[in-house]
Design an enzyme around this catalytic site. Structure first.
Site, PDB file in Angstrom:
ATOM      1  N   LYS A 209      79.429   9.162   8.668  1.00  0.00           N
ATOM      2  CA  LYS A 209      78.971   7.849   9.126  1.00  0.00           C
ATOM      3  C   LYS A 209      78.434   7.963  10.560  1.00  0.00           C
ATOM      4  O   LYS A 209      77.355   7.505  10.879  1.00  0.00           O
ATOM      5  CB  LYS A 209      80.137   6.861   9.050  1.00  0.00           C
ATOM      6  N   GLU A 215      84.778  18.048  12.946  1.00  0.00           N
ATOM      7  CA  GLU A 215      84.912  18.941  11.792  1.00  0.00           C
ATOM      8  C   GLU A 215      83.579  19.037  11.044  1.00  0.00           C
ATOM      9  O   GLU A 215      83.098  20.122  10.719  1.00  0.00           O
ATOM     10  CB  GLU A 215      85.986  18.413  10.824  1.00  0.00           C
ATOM     11  N   GLY A 270      84.611   3.896   6.672  1.00  0.00           N
ATOM     12  CA  GLY A 270      84.608   5.229   6.057  1.00  0.00           C
ATOM     13  C   GLY A 270      85.413   5.279   4.768  1.00  0.00           C
ATOM     14  O   GLY A 270      84.967   5.812   3.756  1.00  0.00           O
ATOM     15  N   ARG A 271      86.611   4.680   4.791  1.00  0.00           N
ATOM     16  CA  ARG A 271      87.477   4.768   3.605  1.00  0.00           C
ATOM     17  C   ARG A 271      87.064   3.785   2.513  1.00  0.00           C
ATOM     18  O   ARG A 271      87.709   3.709   1.477  1.00  0.00           O
ATOM     19  CB  ARG A 271      88.931   4.561   4.021  1.00  0.00           C
ATOM     20  N   GLU A 356      95.380   4.419   6.402  1.00  0.00           N
ATOM     21  CA  GLU A 356      94.499   4.223   7.564  1.00  0.00           C
ATOM     22  C   GLU A 356      94.225   2.721   7.717  1.00  0.00           C
ATOM     23  O   GLU A 356      94.010   2.224   8.818  1.00  0.00           O
ATOM     24  CB  GLU A 356      93.195   5.013   7.399  1.00  0.00           C
ATOM     25  N   HIS A 387     108.313  17.107 -13.500  1.00  0.00           N
ATOM     26  CA  HIS A 387     109.056  18.368 -13.374  1.00  0.00           C
ATOM     27  C   HIS A 387     109.207  18.777 -11.924  1.00  0.00           C
ATOM     28  O   HIS A 387     109.476  19.934 -11.621  1.00  0.00           O
ATOM     29  CB  HIS A 387     108.349  19.454 -14.190  1.00  0.00           C
ATOM     30  N   LYS A 507      92.161  13.228  18.782  1.00  0.00           N
ATOM     31  CA  LYS A 507      90.813  13.795  18.952  1.00  0.00           C
ATOM     32  C   LYS A 507      90.554  14.086  20.425  1.00  0.00           C
ATOM     33  O   LYS A 507      90.023  15.137  20.784  1.00  0.00           O
ATOM     34  CB  LYS A 507      89.750  12.803  18.465  1.00  0.00           C
TER      35      LYS A 507
HETATM   36  O1  F6P Z   1      88.970  10.080  12.108  1.00  0.00           O
HETATM   37  C1  F6P Z   1      89.029   9.120  11.112  1.00  0.00           C
HETATM   38  C2  F6P Z   1      87.664   8.794  10.589  1.00  0.00           C
HETATM   39  O2  F6P Z   1      86.979   8.016  11.494  1.00  0.00           O
HETATM   40  C3  F6P Z   1      87.755   8.105   9.240  1.00  0.00           C
HETATM   41  O3  F6P Z   1      87.991   6.757   9.335  1.00  0.00           O
HETATM   42  C4  F6P Z   1      86.454   8.483   8.630  1.00  0.00           C
HETATM   43  O4  F6P Z   1      86.462   8.290   7.248  1.00  0.00           O
HETATM   44  C5  F6P Z   1      86.370   9.936   9.037  1.00  0.00           C
HETATM   45  O5  F6P Z   1      86.908   9.964  10.343  1.00  0.00           O
HETATM   46  C6  F6P Z   1      85.004  10.547   9.018  1.00  0.00           C
HETATM   47  O6  F6P Z   1      84.101   9.904   9.862  1.00  0.00           O
HETATM   48  P1  F6P Z   1      82.556  10.160   9.767  1.00  0.00           P
HETATM   49  O7  F6P Z   1      82.093   9.730   8.416  1.00  0.00           O
HETATM   50  O8  F6P Z   1      81.943   9.345  10.869  1.00  0.00           O
HETATM   51  O9  F6P Z   1      82.304  11.635   9.974  1.00  0.00           O
END
Ligand code: F6P
Length: 544
Positions: A209, A215, A270-271, A356, A387, A507
């Site tokens: 987003k 990452e 995002g979620r 979240e 199990h 972060k």
């Molecule tokens: O760090 C949490 C978060 O902001 C989530 O809410 C989101 O889904 C994820 O990181 C990834 O964010 P982006 O789509 O901006 O890379």
């Protein structure tokens, strides 16, 4: 405008406290004994989902009071505000409009004076066009080979939704395409996802987003290096990388042709984004028609949530039951147990959606809450979980309400596997609710000393969520069911279910530590003694 009192001041809350004291010890055996049709009565069905909530520790009065609590909490007006596009994400001053992502053409939803639905459909059309080209081999890689591998790079909502949906709908996927998902900053994720792929046949979808997430951007750059090692020309990037983002500038900066960028908007959390362009990998896997069927499933549940009376409203009932255990029984966790192998990633997906969203410690106006908010969600598919951890659910000292999710028709009929699967699911709900009394154990001639070990107290609550078949539409309905259940709980707790400030501190601190790990002793360490020692130990090992 009616004033909404703080949660504990609401009449229904106080009535529920008194009511809880009366019913907390009552047993499901008694409830079912007293009412032979409880298992038919305490069920409801909507949009193809049968919801059995009879095996919950509730009476009719409990439900009445919970529904009264929803009313006193202004749930109806909160739902209307979301669907209207009000900025209900107060801390980020944003509308919350995942429901617009599945609104049919022609419906109008206005944000800041603009109807957003036509834009949603324009992106869907663009995704459909691109997906079709990849699926039928028209979209070629830089050297003219067709694309056979699709690698989604994203994290959180930009990963969990796509992975979950791919796994859930794999049955419908184009089998000559390979799908991989890279999320973790741990290099192993990328190495393992790419080690057997041919760069000439690989398409990367960079899903973010913000397009700034550490990452995702690190993995995206490493993936670009990996690609260019084989293809050796910067022009190759345009044929092998597409982006899904709200951030045009950063996408262009990365070198992706913005013609190959699939847009979404800041009013999609995002979620809550697996049905936006973030679902591009899903659409490539299952095709645009099936993707639209999934959106239709979401929309059917949205309409149900928006219009159904609360006493027959699935997400409202589900949310209220979760709240009943969380706030009155002091339950800490809820298990989600799909009896459907294709839903193996569904619990992981729900963890972000639920935790979240509702893991918050202050109300919308910043006041510290004086009650529990979001429970911990976890789970695994049945029968595997039986199990492993079910022992604790049956006989442990913790109360864990469970959602059992099953389908009456298998996607892969195989001998009597499906009968065995569903027999197990039904049996678990029965065993949890009714248990086995010491008398029943004794009647089996079990030695006295073993009787306590073989006794099942029962009275362990569960919902059963039954659908006919795991179709794309069914998946949409299920996800929307949980989305709106989360909304219901958050509205009653009066928290902002749509921000996520809790992820920020880590972060920021990681950004400070990164240079300290990358250089030998240049930076004086100014952390606490534990963090300093850990960093020194890492550096000693790294620079040895
Ligand atoms: O760090 C949490 C978060 O902001 C989530 O809410 C989101 O889904 C994820 O990181 C990834 O964010 P982006 O789509 O901006 O890379």
């Amino acid at each position: 405008m009616t004033t909404i009192l703080p949660l504990k001041g609401r009449m229904a809350w106080q009535a529920l406290e008194a009511h809880y004291a009366k019913v907390q010890k009552l047993h499901l055996r008694q409830f079912f004994g007293d009412d032979p049709i409880r298992g038919e009565r305490m069920t409801t069905e909507a949009v193809g989902i049968y919801f059995d909530y009879s095996k919950h520790r509730i009476t009719d009065e409990t439900l009445t009071l919970l529904l009264q609590l929803a009313a006193e909490s202004g749930l109806r007006s909160r739902i209307d505000a979301m669907f209207r596009g009000d900025k209900i994400n107060v801390t980020e001053k944003r509308a919350v409009l995942h429901v617009a992502l599945r609104a049919p053409k022609g419906q109008a939803i206005v944000v800041d004076g603009e109807d957003v639905v036509p834009g949603v459909h324009a992106v869907l059309d663009k995704m459909a066009d691109f997906s079709t080209q990849v699926r039928n081999g028209e979209w070629k890689g830089y050297t003219g080979k067709r694309i056979r591998n699709i690698v989604n790079i994203g994290i959180g909502g930009s990963d969990l939704g796509p992975v979950m949906a791919y796994e859930a709908l794999r049955h419908y996927s184009q089998r000559d395409l390979t799908f991989r998902f890279i999320s973790n900053i741990d290099g192993t994720d990328l190495i393992e996802a790419t080690h057997d792929l041919d760069a000439e046949e690989t398409l990367f979808i960079i899903a973010s987003k913000t397009f700034t997430t550490l990452e995702t951007m690190t993995n995206a750059h490493t993936a670009r290096d990996w690609l260019l090692k084989t293809l050796n020309h910067p022009d190759a990037v345009a044929r092998h990388f597409v982006a899904v983002s709200t951030n045009v500038e950063e996408v262009a900066q990365f070198g992706i042709d913005t013609a190959n960028m699939f847009e979404f908007w800041d009013w999609v959390g995002g979620r809550y984004s697996m049905d936006s362009a973030i679902g591009l990998s899903t659409m490539i896997a299952i095709g645009s028609e099936a993707f639209r069927a999934m959106l239709d499933g979401f929309h059917q549940m949205d309409e149900h949530f928006r219009t159904a009376p609360f006493d027959r409203n699935l997400p409202v009932l589900m949310g209220l039951l979760a709240l009943w255990y969380n706030n009155f029984f002091d339950v800490q966790t809820m298990a989600v147990l799909p009896y459907e192998q294709y839903l193996k990633r569904f619990p992981a997906y729900l963890q972000q959606l639920t935790m979240e969203s509702n893991g918050k410690h202050v109300t919308r106006d910043g006041t510290e809450v004086v009650y529990q908010t979001g429970p911990i969600y976890w789970g695994e598919p049945g029968t595997n979980g039986q199990h492993s951890f079910y022992q604790l659910i049956h006989q442990g000292t913790k109360l864990i309400p469970c959602d059992f999710i099953g389908f009456t028709q298998p996607l892969n009929p195989l001998g009597h596997h499906h009968d065995l699967l569903l027999a197990n699911m039904f049996a678990q709900t029965e065993a949890l609710a009714f248990g086995k009394t010491p008398q029943e154990v004794q009647a089996e001639n079990i030695p006295a000393w073993l009787v306590p070990h073989q006794t099942f107290e029962g009275n362990r609550p569960s919902s059963t969520i039954l659908l006919e078949r795991l179709t794309p539409a069914a998946l949409g309905k299920l996800v929307a069911l949980y989305e709106h259940s989360v909304f219901t709980q958050g509205a009653i707790w009066d928290i902002d279910s749509f921000d996520q400030w809790g992820v920020e501190l880590g972060k920021v601190l990681a950004a400070r530590i990164i240079p300290e790990l990358e250089t030998e002793g240049k930076y004086p360490l100014k952390h606490d003694s534990s963090t300093n020692t850990l960093i020194r130990r890492y550096r000693q090992s790294k620079f040895r």
